[in-house]
Design an enzyme around this catalytic site. Structure first.
Site, short mmCIF file in Angstrom:
data_model
loop_
_atom_site.label_atom_id
_atom_site.label_comp_id
_atom_site.label_asym_id
_atom_site.label_seq_id
_atom_site.Cartn_x
_atom_site.Cartn_y
_atom_site.Cartn_z
N CYS A 136 43.71 40.95 25.26
CA CYS A 136 43.14 41.27 23.94
C CYS A 136 42.28 42.51 24.06
CB CYS A 136 42.30 40.10 23.43
SG CYS A 136 41.64 40.38 21.77
N CYS A 140 35.53 40.42 23.34
CA CYS A 140 34.32 39.61 23.12
C CYS A 140 33.83 39.15 24.50
CB CYS A 140 34.63 38.41 22.24
SG CYS A 140 35.40 38.88 20.68
N GLY A 186 44.73 36.72 22.43
CA GLY A 186 45.00 37.88 21.57
C GLY A 186 44.39 37.80 20.19
N GLU A 187 44.33 38.95 19.54
CA GLU A 187 43.83 39.04 18.17
C GLU A 187 45.05 39.16 17.26
OE1 GLU A 187 41.18 38.72 16.08
OE2 GLU A 187 42.73 39.28 14.66
N CYS A 360 40.97 26.70 23.61
CA CYS A 360 41.47 27.86 22.87
C CYS A 360 40.55 29.05 23.15
CB CYS A 360 41.45 27.58 21.38
SG CYS A 360 42.83 26.58 20.86
N1 SAH Z 1 41.25 36.53 18.61
C1 SAH Z 1 41.15 35.49 17.65
C2 SAH Z 1 41.89 34.23 18.04
C3 SAH Z 1 41.84 33.81 19.48
S1 SAH Z 1 40.26 33.32 20.09
C4 SAH Z 1 39.71 35.20 17.35
O1 SAH Z 1 38.82 35.67 18.07
O2 SAH Z 1 39.48 34.51 16.37
C5 SAH Z 1 40.14 31.68 19.43
C6 SAH Z 1 38.72 31.14 19.30
O3 SAH Z 1 38.19 30.79 20.61
C7 SAH Z 1 37.77 32.13 18.69
O4 SAH Z 1 37.00 31.54 17.68
C8 SAH Z 1 36.93 32.51 19.90
O5 SAH Z 1 35.70 33.00 19.51
C9 SAH Z 1 36.85 31.21 20.67
N2 SAH Z 1 36.40 31.39 22.06
C10 SAH Z 1 36.68 32.39 22.90
N3 SAH Z 1 36.07 32.22 24.10
C11 SAH Z 1 35.39 31.06 24.02
C12 SAH Z 1 34.55 30.35 24.92
N4 SAH Z 1 34.30 30.80 26.16
N5 SAH Z 1 34.00 29.19 24.49
C13 SAH Z 1 34.25 28.72 23.24
N6 SAH Z 1 35.01 29.36 22.33
C14 SAH Z 1 35.58 30.52 22.72
FE1 SF4 Z 2 37.55 38.12 21.01
FE2 SF4 Z 2 39.50 36.46 20.13
FE3 SF4 Z 2 40.10 38.66 21.60
FE4 SF4 Z 2 38.86 36.61 22.76
S1 SF4 Z 2 40.90 36.59 21.89
S2 SF4 Z 2 38.35 38.82 22.99
S3 SF4 Z 2 37.55 35.86 21.10
S4 SF4 Z 2 39.14 38.62 19.56
#
Ligand code: SAH
Ligand code: SF4
Length: 406
Positions: A136, A140, A186-187, A360
């Site tokens: 991705c 984040c 992925g986004e 997830c």
């Molecule tokens: N990229 C999209 C979808 C995939 S991430 C998005 O960010 O929405 C799916 C979810 O998992 C998102 O809400 C993300 O913030 C959360 N997530 C990612 N890493 C995490 C972690 N370490 N603990 C809890 N939730 C997490």
């Molecule tokens: Fe951020 Fe979603 Fe990409 Fe993880 S998968 S880096 S939470 S946008």
């Protein structure tokens, strides 16, 4: 001053266009056109779609209604299953199943199947969490996929074949897939055209035929993508990964916020709720001492008060290379109470599959290799400094991550 961010993995994957055509990525119209161009009747498209989506034929050789030459031509032209090379890992007493899918070019992606038994007032649910990209670009800092960096977009067929694979496994146990969430790697809305086409295929009665309300697209806030999803028309469920209601902190937690600030994201989500009549789900990963203060809760309550919304608070799952961890449960409960007091429906969710790293948003870190100690130290230092600045209310001066436009 902007900092150069060292990447842990530099994927060098084959160009996406060189990949073979997966059968599930073909629309009914495209298949009809393919048959007509070969001088065969258009109704054969229907037979192929049924075999691919309903009867679970393992290859074109198994479609007994087709002439042998047609079966051979299909096998040459299309890949019947782009995720054929699938390994499974179980947790939660077998109720959570992580599938590792190796794709045609060697990229590895993951999907997670979660079984929720029937309970009083609830039917059984079987939810599949699917990936839309390998890696991705958003980055984040609490997310294992973000740590990988960007690999490549998935083809429509690679997205859809995760669903066909899970549906086959479930059917063999007498179960049915009831919900699909784009919350894997992925986004989704940065692979917009393919994800929207996949969403339509999942909803299409001639293909997977799952009701729109049972299909959730989760986004970190790609505003033009949210608008395109809304414009499709059906009541697809939108989940927005909010994490913070104020820009300085959201700039750090969701670097895409530097391109589309939180107010624009929430405005686009409201338009989706107004157009579909569906509640927006806001996801908040609760990170101890970072985004869980009373001030954060109040800012979120002010932002969402009166909206058709539902907030999911999710304790952060451990990710190897960040300095952060989950907020303590009493802190999460206090945060929830502030939102509830503002009339916002709030739930606290526990992620499934923790012992197999299958929560997830936590997928595929184990394929990334181990970063050097210097890279880890740099990441930690940068995060501690940037989150401290954000908590003081200073906006980030770091650039929008590479690969994000629109
Ligand atoms: N990229 C999209 C979808 C995939 S991430 C998005 O960010 O929405 C799916 C979810 O998992 C998102 O809400 C993300 O913030 C959360 N997530 C990612 N890493 C995490 C972690 N370490 N603990 C809890 N939730 C997490
Ligand atoms: Fe951020 Fe979603 Fe990409 Fe993880 S998968 S880096 S939470 S946008």
């Amino acid at each position: 001053m902007s900092t150069v961010i060292p990447t842990i993995v530099q994927p060098s994957l084959a160009p996406i266009l060189a990949l073979p055509r997966g059968i599930s990525g073909e629309t009914p119209d495209a298949l009809r056109a393919w048959f007509l161009a070969r001088g065969e009747p258009a109704f054969r498209a229907r037979q192929v779609l049924d075999a691919a989506w309903r009867t679970g034929a393992a290859s074109p050789a198994g479609i007994s209604t087709l002439p042998a030459a047609t079966r051979a031509a299909l096998a040459t032209e299309f890949t019947w299953d782009t995720v054929a090379d699938t390994e499974l890992q179980l947790s939660d007493g077998g109720d959570t199943e992580k599938a590792l899918h190796r794709l045609g070019d060697g990229a590895v992606i993951e999907s997670v199947l979660m079984h929720f038994p029937a309970a009083p007032g609830h039917r059984e649910r079987n939810t599949l969490c699917i990936s839309s990209q390998a890696g991705c670009a958003v980055g984040c800092p609490f997310c294992a996929t973000g740590e990988l960096g960007f690999g490549r977009d998935l083809l429509e067929s690679e997205i859809l074949d995760q669903v066909r694979s899970a549906a086959r496994r479930l059917n063999s146990r007498g179960r049915r897939l009831t919900n699909i969430v784009f919350m894997g790697m992925g986004e989704p809305l940065l692979n917009l055209d393919r994800v929207l086409a996949a969403v339509e295929a999942l909803n299409d009665p001639r293909r997977f035929g799952l009701g729109a309300r049972h299909i959730t697209v989760s986004t970190s806030g790609v505003v033009p993508g949210i608008r395109r999803l809304t414009a499709l028309g059906p009541q697809f469920t939108l989940a927005v990964s909010l994490h913070a209601a104020r820009d300085p902190l959201r700039d750090v937690l969701v670097p895409l916020n530097r391109r589309w600030p939180v107010a624009e994201v929430v405005a686009a989500a409201r338009e989706h709720a107004a157009a579909t009549g569906r509640r927006i789900t806001y996801e908040v990963t609760m990170i101890g001492g970072v985004n869980d203060t009373d001030a954060d809760a109040t800012a979120m309550a002010d932002l969402l008060r009166g909206d058709l919304a539902h907030v999911n608070l999710i304790p952060m799952n451990k990710v190897a290379h960040t300095p952060w961890s989950a907020s303590p449960m009493p802190v999460i409960e206090r945060f929830a109470a502030t939102l509830e007091a503002a009339g916002i429906a709030t739930t606290i969710r526990h992620n499934r599959g923790q012992e197999i790293g299958a929560a997830c948003g936590q997928l595929a870190a184990e394929h990334a290799g181990t970063p050097t100690p210097a890279v880890v130290a740099h990441r930690r230092e940068r995060l501690v400094a940037s989150s401290a600045a954000a908590i003081r209310g200073e906006r980030s001066s770091e650039p929008v991550p590479a690969g994000i436009d629109g």
